[in-house]
Write a protein that holds these residues in place. Sequence first.
Motif, short mmCIF file in Angstrom:
data_model
loop_
_atom_site.label_atom_id
_atom_site.label_comp_id
_atom_site.label_asym_id
_atom_site.label_seq_id
_atom_site.Cartn_x
_atom_site.Cartn_y
_atom_site.Cartn_z
N ASN B 209 -43.25 35.48 -13.61
CA ASN B 209 -42.43 35.42 -14.45
C ASN B 209 -41.91 35.35 -15.33
N ASN B 210 -41.64 36.87 -15.78
CA ASN B 210 -42.31 37.13 -17.54
C ASN B 210 -41.70 36.08 -18.33
N ASN B 211 -42.76 34.73 -18.27
CA ASN B 211 -43.11 33.97 -18.86
C ASN B 211 -41.56 32.57 -18.54
N LYS B 212 -40.85 33.38 -18.06
CA LYS B 212 -40.09 32.50 -17.76
C LYS B 212 -40.27 31.15 -16.70
N ILE B 213 -41.00 29.98 -17.52
CA ILE B 213 -41.44 29.01 -16.43
C ILE B 213 -40.51 27.58 -17.64
N ASP B 214 -40.03 26.80 -16.76
CA ASP B 214 -39.92 26.24 -17.96
C ASP B 214 -40.30 25.01 -17.29
N ALA B 215 -41.33 23.72 -16.74
CA ALA B 215 -41.71 22.99 -17.04
C ALA B 215 -43.53 23.02 -15.67
N VAL B 216 -44.22 22.75 -16.54
CA VAL B 216 -45.87 22.98 -15.38
C VAL B 216 -46.21 21.67 -15.10
N ILE B 217 -46.32 21.04 -14.35
CA ILE B 217 -46.47 19.78 -13.09
C ILE B 217 -48.45 20.06 -13.28
N ILE C 47 -47.55 47.20 -5.60
CA ILE C 47 -46.61 47.34 -4.90
C ILE C 47 -46.18 46.16 -4.00
N TYR C 48 -47.28 45.85 -3.64
CA TYR C 48 -46.94 43.80 -2.86
C TYR C 48 -46.28 42.95 -3.66
N SER C 49 -46.41 42.93 -5.02
CA SER C 49 -45.94 41.83 -6.04
C SER C 49 -44.40 42.86 -6.66
N GLY C 50 -44.21 43.89 -6.63
CA GLY C 50 -42.80 44.25 -6.48
C GLY C 50 -41.88 44.26 -5.75
N ILE C 51 -42.54 43.71 -4.42
CA ILE C 51 -40.69 43.37 -2.85
C ILE C 51 -40.51 42.50 -3.16
N GLY C 52 -39.31 42.56 -2.82
CA GLY C 52 -37.91 41.56 -3.06
C GLY C 52 -37.94 41.40 -4.41
N ARG C 53 -38.33 42.09 -5.44
CA ARG C 53 -37.87 41.55 -6.36
C ARG C 53 -37.54 43.39 -7.23
N GLU C 54 -37.33 43.72 -6.98
CA GLU C 54 -36.50 45.07 -6.73
C GLU C 54 -35.85 45.07 -8.98
N GLY C 55 -36.37 45.83 -10.34
CA GLY C 55 -35.76 46.09 -10.97
C GLY C 55 -36.64 45.40 -12.06
N GLU C 56 -37.35 43.87 -11.21
CA GLU C 56 -37.58 42.96 -12.49
C GLU C 56 -39.34 43.55 -13.03
N GLY C 62 -43.73 49.33 -9.77
CA GLY C 62 -42.25 48.52 -9.24
C GLY C 62 -42.73 47.20 -9.65
N GLY C 63 -44.33 46.53 -9.60
CA GLY C 63 -44.22 45.17 -9.24
C GLY C 63 -45.05 45.26 -10.93
N PHE C 64 -45.85 43.51 -10.86
CA PHE C 64 -46.57 43.41 -11.59
C PHE C 64 -47.85 43.25 -12.27
N PHE C 65 -48.13 44.18 -11.58
CA PHE C 65 -49.90 44.20 -11.97
C PHE C 65 -50.30 45.41 -12.78
N LEU C 66 -49.50 46.24 -12.38
CA LEU C 66 -49.54 48.04 -12.98
C LEU C 66 -49.09 47.83 -14.20
N THR C 67 -48.86 46.55 -14.99
CA THR C 67 -48.52 46.26 -16.62
C THR C 67 -49.68 46.22 -17.80
N PRO C 68 -49.61 46.82 -18.89
CA PRO C 68 -49.94 46.02 -19.43
C PRO C 68 -50.08 45.09 -19.96
N ARG C 69 -49.59 44.22 -19.60
CA ARG C 69 -49.76 43.10 -19.76
C ARG C 69 -51.00 42.40 -18.77
N ASN C 70 -50.19 42.63 -17.60
CA ASN C 70 -51.71 41.87 -16.84
C ASN C 70 -52.91 42.94 -16.82
N LEU C 71 -52.35 43.97 -17.46
CA LEU C 71 -54.70 44.57 -17.05
C LEU C 71 -55.09 43.61 -18.47
#
Lengths: 254, 348, 468
Positions: B209-217, C47-56, C62-71
């Motif tokens: 969520n790119n750190n966009k979390i507002d609350a954690v239960i 790929i899977y984590s990027g589906i439906g969230r294009e551009g994010e 295009g997903g959230f897995f192969l990013t420096p942060r996640n790795l």
Amino acid sequence: MDAPAKDAPLVELRNISVSFGGIKAVDDVTVDLYPGEVVGLLGHNGAGKSTLIKVLSGAYRRDAGQIFINGKEVHINNPRDAKNLGIETIYQALALADNVDAAANLYLGRELKTSWGLLDDAAMEAEARRVMGRLNPNFKRFKEPAKSLSGGQRQSVAIARAILFNAKILIMDEPTAALGPQETQMVAELIHELKRQGLGIFLIDHDIHSVMKLCDRASVMKNGQLVGTVNVGEVSDDDILGMIILGKKPAKAA
Amino acid sequence: MFKTILLASVAVASLFTAADSAFAKGKTIAVSWKTFQEERWKTDEAAIKAVVEAAGDKYISTDAQGSAQKQAADIDSLISQKVDVIMVVAFDSDAILPSIKAINDAGIKAIAYDVQFEDPNALYITFDNVGVGRLMGKTMLASGKKAGNFAFIKGDKGDPNATFLFQGITEVLKPQMDAGKIKVACETFTDGWKPDGAQKEMEQCLTANNNKIDAVISENDGMASGVVAALTAQGLAGQVPVTGQDGDKAALNRVALGTQLVSVWKDSRALGKVAAEAAVALADGTKIDKVKGVTKFANGKNKVEMNAILLTPDPITKANLDDVIKAGWITKAEACAGVKAGTVAACK
Amino acid sequence: MATEGETKPEPARREGLFRTFLNATELDIRILGMVGALLVIWCGFDIYSGIGREGEGTGLLGGFFLTPRNLWTLLVQTTPIAVMTTGMVLVIVMRQIDLSVGSMLSMLAVTGAVVQVFILGPSLGVGHPVIWVAGVVTCLVAGTLVGIFNGVLTAYLQIPAFIVTLGGLIAYSGIAFLLASGVTIAPMDKTFDVFGGGIPESWIGPFWSWMLGAAACALIIYALYNGRQKRRKFKFPLRPMWAEVTLGAIGAVAVLGTTWVVNSYPWPFNLIKQYAEANNVTIPDGVENTDGNAICMSAGDVVRCTDGLIYYTGYAVPVLIALVVGAAMTFLSSRTKFGRYIFAIGGNPEAAELAGINTKWVTVKVFALMGFLVGLSSIIASARLDAATNALGQSNELYVIAAAVIGGTSLAGGVGTVYGAILGALTMQSIQSGMQLLNLPAAFQNIVVGTVLVIAVFVDQLYRRRVK
């Protein structure tokens, strides 16, 4: 050869007894071995030959009796003690570590090390190539784990291991059992060579002919007891067979 | 004929108890503990003992040492000692049922203490777990977080409490969720309620969520420690409110530090006190449904209707941190370690 | 046959290019397979984590897995299991098992926390340097002692390791519970937390990361050179030069690529801000950009921007520890007598004993080493959580054993590699993290991890049978 006088045996096993759960596998047996001599140990399965010899190699502990090396009493409690006394054993069951290569097996327990205290695999392999080259020039499979080797190849590794460390006393438990005729011949030549070098060899075998051919003396066991020891040159095959089967010592033998 | 005699004897027996209750002395209240390995049971025991002895009754106990068989034997021996009330902290809520039947058959009153077993004749005394969840939701809304991305870190999927809690939480948050104001950003069970598991879940939730979390239960304090560790690594601790329960000392310290919003606290001394009072009342002959605070409860595994006393736990926040300190649950030094002077009233 | 110079693989043409490549480089095909599978898993999740969230998503696909942060997070998450599995490989190779590692981790973590929080904290004052040292030493020493205890019971009292450590699994968790009295012990010492990777103090930054990367590359090249010299000295067949270069290049790309990834992960926005404020770093003026990772001053406010103050994490301390442990354990298992004995015992315990190896003592040492590694892992795990509880680490034994087995360790003994096990741990954590990223239910995650374990072993068996 600065061999000790004939009257001081290299090895003397005196009044050895071993029992397993009340059954006497070895019962008050005395045998000896001189330098440059091959003594055959004969008998049926379960006669106690292997058990007796495992006392000397440190695999079993004796319940009674003494062991003398060069006339001095020694205490052998494990295989390491035996090796420290220059006793090497080639086991019937071909005791190799199956998952490491020939060189590692040759040096198992006595690895060569670099000045940093690390395994010197290259030096071990080089030495292995040298020794094996002498023993079995056809052997090429230095990088493969022992489990992929043939029976003869494994046997030559086991023998190489024994001679590599300048053993004084060699124990061979049916060294040719798994081998073809050519390899058997090779082992025979090897035994002669080692004998010339002054080693004392205990040879356990079922095959009377090979004992007659290779040994100087033969000790025969039956039901854990020593039937007798004879000079091979003075008896016939039938005499020895009689000892094995009937447990009777021929009258004429010493 | 037989029935009449039985009824008569019951009537006589109840007459005797009624007569005895005038003196209210010499009754024996027994507790069959499932184990003493967990420290909290010692706290409960002290509270129960105090009430029972103050009423002039006798307290005896057995420790099943975490074995269902031992507990059955314990209860047999308590029955043969002719005690008046047996409180049972069941090790196994199904395996205990034959023992409870034996208690009933012997005319002794049974109380299910903290752990439910479904016997209609027994009185069930516990904290309201659905209520804990409701309190978590309520405290979160009351803190001003009424919208945004919520993360739900639930307990072990095999533990019914995890589901009870979530039921209470969603009950309170539902209007906001239906209105589209609260979005479920992440929702996951955590194997074994493990804090390190919760930490990983929170890390992945923040990444997704790119750190966009507002609350954690978070459903308990242990997992909250993992959640807060994950938030700390992103510099978000203290900015994102986190819930928990159990009144863990470390959690109460986090409440004081501001990295955790609330720890819902179930004061086992209050539980012990209420249970002991109920036991004394039962021993004195009070009818089970006439004991103070009894309601009907049928929310168990097999939906058996029981008489129950459900205590409401305390949500401990910065505002009422003093409650736990005053109750002696935690020292001021422990609660306030590392707290900046003047930020928390209780730490003055 | 032992000719000077490079070998010419005669049947090469018939066996194909790939086989030639494998023969010449002496790379383990199973490891290559695992790396391949890992890359497929990674790409799939991205790929899977990027589906439906294009551009994010900012991942490679295009997903959230192969990013420096996640790795980067993935590496940190893997460390506690990875460290333990390097020891488990040796235990399993020796035909033993240690089921107690998870409970032992709880016990050690709680012990270390008790020392820090309850014993030394109040008497020395929070933050005293003795505290973290004592915490570390306690975990390591206690771990080693528990390992020795397991080993002695197994080797000298001849109780099967399965039973000894099953007992440990049950008993150590009980001890952990008693020590912690069922609650979380926190917070840990701040210096101690450096071992956990959760705070900026435990990120070594890009400069030192590059330095270490360069040093690792130099080591790889030296090792290849040294190996070649040795082969030449003893007149063994040499690898073809192209194979040596390829090996060096693979090593360097792996090292430098990993370094590049961890050096591309910027500090979280809030932490840069906090650091700048605490250390009076001037924040440059800039234009706000909410997608940026740097911080700027804009109209008196600290805002996100693309061109401002930014720090990168580099390697986290726990990841460095795991890498060093991995290298040291690989070295130990392949270059020392101790390692050779472990494998020999695993191959044929009787032969090893007859060869004069003190198998009992080796067994004790292996369990002691396992205990030490559990101690190290307990430091990382509790520092990372900044807390210890009796729940920490429980059931980890399953993941540690599974990682070793996925990494090619045979439960029959004698076969296994340290790097394979580490890859196994990374694979398992990748699957779990990826599914958490997709917010799949926990039960589903368990099903997938269990299935992967069985499939991995099945594929390994197939391979072995074909090789035979």
